[in-house]
Structure formats: C-alpha cells, structure tokens
Write a protein that holds these residues in place. Sequence first.
Motif, mmCIF file in Angstrom:
data_model
loop_
_atom_site.group_PDB
_atom_site.id
_atom_site.type_symbol
_atom_site.label_atom_id
_atom_site.label_comp_id
_atom_site.label_asym_id
_atom_site.label_seq_id
_atom_site.Cartn_x
_atom_site.Cartn_y
_atom_site.Cartn_z
ATOM 1 N N HIS A 47 -6.767 0.586 7.144
ATOM 2 C CA HIS A 47 -6.975 -0.293 6.094
ATOM 3 C C HIS A 47 -5.802 -1.416 6.039
ATOM 4 O O HIS A 47 -5.835 -2.492 5.832
ATOM 5 C CB HIS A 47 -6.735 0.355 4.723
ATOM 6 N N LYS A 48 -4.652 -1.221 6.745
ATOM 7 C CA LYS A 48 -3.815 -2.043 7.025
ATOM 8 C C LYS A 48 -4.055 -3.358 7.722
ATOM 9 O O LYS A 48 -3.608 -4.315 7.587
ATOM 10 C CB LYS A 48 -2.358 -1.441 7.907
ATOM 11 N N ALA A 104 0.836 -1.158 0.032
ATOM 12 C CA ALA A 104 -0.129 -0.022 -0.010
ATOM 13 C C ALA A 104 0.852 0.966 -0.052
ATOM 14 O O ALA A 104 1.932 1.249 0.665
ATOM 15 C CB ALA A 104 -1.063 -0.179 1.193
ATOM 16 N N TRP A 105 0.395 2.241 -0.773
ATOM 17 C CA TRP A 105 1.039 3.566 -0.652
ATOM 18 C C TRP A 105 0.213 4.708 -0.716
ATOM 19 O O TRP A 105 -1.011 4.747 -0.699
ATOM 20 C CB TRP A 105 1.564 3.726 -2.194
ATOM 21 N N PRO A 115 -7.100 -7.502 2.525
ATOM 22 C CA PRO A 115 -7.020 -9.041 2.534
ATOM 23 C C PRO A 115 -5.586 -9.398 1.914
ATOM 24 O O PRO A 115 -5.106 -10.770 2.361
ATOM 25 C CB PRO A 115 -7.854 -9.434 1.385
ATOM 26 N N LEU A 116 -4.780 -8.708 1.313
ATOM 27 C CA LEU A 116 -3.263 -9.143 1.123
ATOM 28 C C LEU A 116 -2.238 -9.033 2.310
ATOM 29 O O LEU A 116 -1.232 -9.872 2.250
ATOM 30 C CB LEU A 116 -2.698 -8.126 0.137
ATOM 31 N N ARG A 117 -2.885 -8.411 3.447
ATOM 32 C CA ARG A 117 -2.012 -8.341 4.555
ATOM 33 C C ARG A 117 -2.336 -9.248 5.515
ATOM 34 O O ARG A 117 -1.489 -9.727 6.567
ATOM 35 C CB ARG A 117 -1.925 -6.709 5.049
ATOM 36 N N CYS A 129 -4.633 -4.478 -3.314
ATOM 37 C CA CYS A 129 -5.935 -5.205 -3.399
ATOM 38 C C CYS A 129 -6.936 -4.567 -4.146
ATOM 39 O O CYS A 129 -8.187 -5.178 -4.440
ATOM 40 C CB CYS A 129 -6.329 -5.360 -1.771
ATOM 41 N N GLY A 130 -6.674 -3.216 -4.664
ATOM 42 C CA GLY A 130 -7.667 -2.584 -5.566
ATOM 43 C C GLY A 130 -8.256 -1.225 -4.993
ATOM 44 O O GLY A 130 -8.875 -0.496 -5.619
ATOM 45 N N ARG A 131 -7.832 -1.029 -3.690
ATOM 46 C CA ARG A 131 -8.206 0.164 -3.088
ATOM 47 C C ARG A 131 -7.673 1.284 -3.614
ATOM 48 O O ARG A 131 -6.426 1.501 -3.887
ATOM 49 C CB ARG A 131 -8.064 0.139 -1.621
ATOM 50 N N ASP A 132 -8.370 2.425 -4.227
ATOM 51 C CA ASP A 132 -7.788 3.583 -4.634
ATOM 52 C C ASP A 132 -8.725 4.905 -4.283
ATOM 53 O O ASP A 132 -9.701 4.841 -5.004
ATOM 54 C CB ASP A 132 -7.644 3.614 -6.134
#
Length: 120
Positions: free
Chosen positions: A104-105, A60-61, A109-111, A82-85
Amino acid sequence: MNTPRRPHLKSIPSTTDQPRPAEPGPASDSRRAPRNVGRKAVPSALRSDQQQGDGRYPVAWLHITAPPDWRAVPTATSKCLCGRDRSAVGRRRVLALIADHEAHKTACPLRTPQEGATAA
C-alpha cells in the motif's frame, strides 16, 4: 498501698462561655502579590510547538499483537490517513496483511504525487 502520683504533663486551658473574636493575620507586604499556598505551576497547554521537524509525519500505521505463547492467536491492524482500515486474525492472515500494508505504500494517494498536481 500507695499509688504513684504522676506529674501533670500539660496544663489544661480554662474555657470561657463567650466566643473570642478572630485575630487578624500578619500584615502583608503590599509590594508582593498573595501566594497561592498548595498550588504548583503547570505549563500552559497553549504554548507554540517547539519541535522543529523536517516536515515528515506518519501517514500509515501497522499494529501487530503477537503474544509470546506460540499457541496464542496473533492479530494485526493496518490504517492509513487515506481511509484504509484493515485487520487480520491468525498467522497466515496477519502475514498477508503485513505484505499488503507494505504494498500500500506505493499505491497510497497520499504518498504518491497525483498526475494533475504535477502538471499544474
């Protein structure tokens, strides 16, 4: 009046009406490959990755633009693999996006490990 005479500094070669044949270049050593004059060595882009990391990579950035002038409007974007923008404009919304990005961290679902992946 006498004008000073200048000495001839250079002799002018005589010109002919006939073209001259090209002269051969110096003999090359057959043991060496011809050199490419003017080219520089460039590292290949196909080299293997020499970085040995610990397996971690960014997921994530959060990018914040806050100009030094207090009257300028700050902006921020939050992106995740994960697609969040999401993006925000203005002080209050940027601060809310920063808090949302931190939250969000734990929900990404990726973390976080999936329940079905650990049960198998």
